[in-house]
Design a protein around this motif. Structure first.
Motif, short mmCIF file in Angstrom:
data_model
loop_
_atom_site.label_atom_id
_atom_site.label_comp_id
_atom_site.label_asym_id
_atom_site.label_seq_id
_atom_site.Cartn_x
_atom_site.Cartn_y
_atom_site.Cartn_z
N SER A 80 0.83 -1.21 0.00
CA SER A 80 0.00 0.00 0.00
C SER A 80 0.86 1.25 0.00
CB SER A 80 -0.99 0.01 1.17
OG SER A 80 -0.30 -0.06 2.40
N TRP A 81 2.06 1.18 0.58
CA TRP A 81 2.99 2.32 0.51
C TRP A 81 3.41 2.55 -0.94
CZ3 TRP A 81 8.70 2.49 0.27
CH2 TRP A 81 9.21 3.76 0.57
N LEU A 82 3.71 1.47 -1.66
CA LEU A 82 4.05 1.60 -3.08
C LEU A 82 2.89 2.21 -3.86
CD1 LEU A 82 5.82 -1.81 -3.84
CD2 LEU A 82 6.90 0.44 -3.79
N PHE A 83 1.69 1.77 -3.54
CA PHE A 83 0.51 2.29 -4.25
C PHE A 83 0.35 3.78 -4.00
CE2 PHE A 83 -0.12 -1.75 -5.51
CZ PHE A 83 -1.40 -2.27 -5.60
N THR A 84 0.63 4.21 -2.78
CA THR A 84 0.54 5.64 -2.46
C THR A 84 1.52 6.44 -3.30
OG1 THR A 84 -0.07 5.08 -0.20
CG2 THR A 84 0.62 7.34 -0.59
N ILE A 85 2.73 5.93 -3.44
CA ILE A 85 3.74 6.62 -4.27
C ILE A 85 3.29 6.64 -5.72
CG2 ILE A 85 6.11 6.50 -5.12
CD1 ILE A 85 6.89 5.21 -2.44
N ALA A 86 2.81 5.50 -6.21
CA ALA A 86 2.38 5.40 -7.60
C ALA A 86 1.24 6.38 -7.88
CB ALA A 86 1.93 3.97 -7.91
N ARG A 87 0.32 6.46 -6.95
CA ARG A 87 -0.83 7.36 -7.13
C ARG A 87 -0.36 8.81 -7.24
NH1 ARG A 87 -4.99 10.12 -4.44
NH2 ARG A 87 -7.06 9.55 -5.17
N ARG A 88 0.58 9.16 -6.38
CA ARG A 88 1.11 10.53 -6.40
C ARG A 88 1.80 10.81 -7.73
NH1 ARG A 88 4.35 10.68 -1.53
NH2 ARG A 88 2.40 10.23 -0.48
N LEU A 89 2.53 9.82 -8.25
CA LEU A 89 3.22 10.00 -9.53
C LEU A 89 2.22 10.16 -10.67
CD1 LEU A 89 6.16 7.46 -9.20
CD2 LEU A 89 6.33 9.94 -9.33
N VAL A 90 1.14 9.40 -10.60
CA VAL A 90 0.10 9.52 -11.62
C VAL A 90 -0.49 10.93 -11.60
CG1 VAL A 90 -2.21 8.76 -12.28
CG2 VAL A 90 -0.46 7.07 -11.73
N LEU A 91 -0.78 11.43 -10.42
CA LEU A 91 -1.35 12.77 -10.30
C LEU A 91 -0.35 13.83 -10.76
CD1 LEU A 91 -3.20 12.52 -6.86
CD2 LEU A 91 -4.18 12.44 -9.15
N ASP A 92 0.93 13.64 -10.43
CA ASP A 92 1.96 14.59 -10.88
C ASP A 92 2.06 14.59 -12.40
OD1 ASP A 92 4.36 14.05 -8.15
OD2 ASP A 92 2.55 15.28 -8.32
N ARG A 93 1.99 13.40 -12.98
CA ARG A 93 2.08 13.29 -14.44
C ARG A 93 0.93 14.04 -15.10
NH1 ARG A 93 2.86 8.27 -18.52
NH2 ARG A 93 4.94 8.34 -17.64
N ARG A 94 -0.27 13.89 -14.53
CA ARG A 94 -1.42 14.55 -15.13
C ARG A 94 -1.32 16.06 -14.98
NH1 ARG A 94 -5.77 10.42 -12.94
NH2 ARG A 94 -5.10 8.68 -14.22
N ARG A 95 -0.85 16.50 -13.84
CA ARG A 95 -0.74 17.96 -13.65
C ARG A 95 0.24 18.53 -14.64
NH1 ARG A 95 -1.81 17.43 -7.98
NH2 ARG A 95 0.28 16.67 -7.58
N SER A 96 1.35 17.82 -14.87
CA SER A 96 2.35 18.37 -15.79
C SER A 96 1.92 18.21 -17.23
CB SER A 96 3.71 17.69 -15.57
OG SER A 96 3.63 16.32 -15.89
N ALA A 97 1.23 17.19 -17.56
CA ALA A 97 0.81 16.97 -18.94
C ALA A 97 -0.50 17.68 -19.26
CB ALA A 97 0.67 15.49 -19.23
N ARG A 98 -1.27 18.10 -18.22
CA ARG A 98 -2.53 18.82 -18.39
C ARG A 98 -3.46 18.07 -19.30
NH1 ARG A 98 -1.21 25.25 -18.89
NH2 ARG A 98 0.09 25.38 -17.03
N ARG A 99 -3.69 16.79 -18.89
CA ARG A 99 -4.67 16.08 -19.67
C ARG A 99 -5.62 15.41 -18.72
NH1 ARG A 99 -2.89 10.71 -19.74
NH2 ARG A 99 -0.70 10.46 -19.27
N GLN A 100 -6.80 15.15 -19.19
CA GLN A 100 -7.85 14.54 -18.41
C GLN A 100 -7.55 13.08 -18.18
OE1 GLN A 100 -11.63 15.48 -18.43
NE2 GLN A 100 -11.05 17.63 -18.41
N ARG A 101 -7.97 12.55 -17.06
CA ARG A 101 -7.92 11.12 -16.80
C ARG A 101 -8.88 10.44 -17.74
NH1 ARG A 101 -9.27 9.21 -10.92
NH2 ARG A 101 -7.48 10.48 -10.49
N THR A 102 -8.39 9.33 -18.32
CA THR A 102 -9.26 8.55 -19.21
C THR A 102 -9.62 7.24 -18.53
OG1 THR A 102 -7.32 7.57 -20.26
CG2 THR A 102 -8.25 9.54 -21.27
N ILE A 103 -10.73 6.80 -18.93
CA ILE A 103 -11.14 5.51 -18.40
C ILE A 103 -10.24 4.44 -18.99
CG2 ILE A 103 -13.02 3.84 -18.34
CD1 ILE A 103 -14.93 6.20 -18.52
N ALA A 104 -9.85 3.47 -18.22
CA ALA A 104 -8.95 2.42 -18.69
C ALA A 104 -9.53 1.79 -19.94
CB ALA A 104 -8.75 1.38 -17.59
#
Lengths: 189, 174
Positions: A80-104
């Motif tokens: 779950s610690w790894l998942f927390t880091i991964a989630r933060r990286l996903v959010l950082d990526r979206r903020r920098s790329a300025r794109r909407q989350r897409t459904i898988a």
């Protein structure tokens, strides 16, 4: 209503031992940790809609984690610690790329091989294909989908889910049951 | 271990049972209850099918990931480094925010004094305090960024009294 305590199985104890070994200089321990957790992290990242960039995100997650292993106190499971880091990286990526989350993206190569074993499960398989099941989950809100998959796929406790998804245990429980109801309604329609 | 779960508590345990993360003895007890309840059995089957439908994951290259990891020695060395590489930037940022905050506070003090005591000589610029609740040097980088953005936004606001007289002692740069 207290959540069911998930077992602190041998896997969690093994995590702690492997981390200690790595910190002591045994770099082979890192290989074992990556083998154990990379598929789950990849699955989690894909469930957040980042299937295409999953490989890079998974690698970044482990690099970030191993660079700050001394901050993992063991209160949350290593996974779950790894998942927390991964989630933060996903959010950082979206903020920098300025794109909407897409459904898988839906995998329409056919039904995934499902675990069988009892008549009731066989009936469900007969009634629903994996594609339709994934379509049902894709109709959930992002938060519902994240909580639902963490509970159903990873078997996480509500406490772990709250830590990963930045919510509360109570909210996680509500999200899960609302999500299950929505999925049922979709499948029954 | 209690086993007198109500329906809600049992339903809560079904995804953990399907994922295999329930403790062994609890898992066995839940299975026994599920076997005696068709509705629970159906829900367990559905949860299991949903789980199976989402088990596929993007392919990961373990060797590549491991090769990218820092070594334990390099992590220990980084932790032992006395000064962070970006500490200088942080100090500059703190100083800039403090300076802007001082200007804003002095400007607000001037406007207030001119509005309430016309013609009176304002007291020398008192030490301005920006009530943040925490000392400036305890703000995180994210908090500093947000504060900087807020202060910059103030530049766009019209002054309440654009013609207000300013005591020479309070003029910028004096």
């Amino acid at each position: 209503m207290p959540d069911a305590p998930t077992a602190a199985p041998e896997a969690e104890l093994e995590d702690r031992a492997l981390v200690a070994r790595w910190q002591g200089g045994d770099e082979r321990a890192a290989t074992r940790l990556v083998e154990m957790h990379a598929p789950s992290v990849a699955r989690f990242v894909a469930s957040l809609g980042e299937r295409e960039g999953a490989a890079e995100l998974v690698q970044d997650t482990f690099v970030r984690a191993f660079g700050s292993l001394d901050t993992w106190r063991g209160e949350a499971s290593f996974r779950s610690w790894l998942f927390t880091i991964a989630r933060r990286l996903v959010l950082d990526r979206r903020r920098s790329a300025r794109r909407q989350r897409t459904i898988a993206s839906l995998d329409d190569e056919g039904a995934t091989e499902l675990a069988g074993g009892d008549d009731v499960l066989g009936g469900v398989i007969a009634a629903e294909s994996a594609v339709r099941l994934r379509e049902a989950v894709a109709t959930l809100t992002p938060t519902q989908r994240e909580v639902f998959l963490l509970r159903v796929v990873e078997g996480m406790s509500y406490r772990e889910i709250a830590g990963v998804a930045a919510t509360t245990e109570g909210a996680a429980r509500v999200h899960y049951h609302n999500a299950l109801r929505t999925v049922r309604d979709y499948l029954d329609a | 271990m209690r086993e007198d779960w109500d329906e809600g508590e049992l339903r809560d345990r079904l995804p953990l049972l399907a994922a295999g993360t329930l403790a062994a003895d609890e898992g066995a007890a839940v299975r026994a209850r599920v076997a005696a309840d068709p509705a629970l059995a159906e829900e367990l089957a559905l949860v299991g099918a949903l789980r199976a439908a989402h088990l596929d994951a993007p392919v990961v290259d373990v060797t590549r990931i491991v090769a990218a990891l820092p070594s334990p020695a390099s992590v220990r060395a980084a932790r032992a480094a006395p000064v962070r590489a970006d500490e200088g930037l942080r100090v500059l940022r703190l100083a800039r925010v403090a300076a802007v905050a001082m200007v804003v506070a002095v400007g607000a003090l001037t406007t207030y004094m001119n509005a309430t005591v016309p013609g009176a000589s304002p007291a020398p610029a008192a030490r301005a305090e920006l009530r943040l609740g925490v000392p400036l040097d305890e703000l995180s980088d994210e908090q500093l960024h947000a504060l900087e953005a807020e202060i910059r936004a103030l530049d766009g606001l019209p002054a309440e009294e654009p013609e207000a007289a300013v005591h020479p002692a309070l003029e910028l740069g004096a």
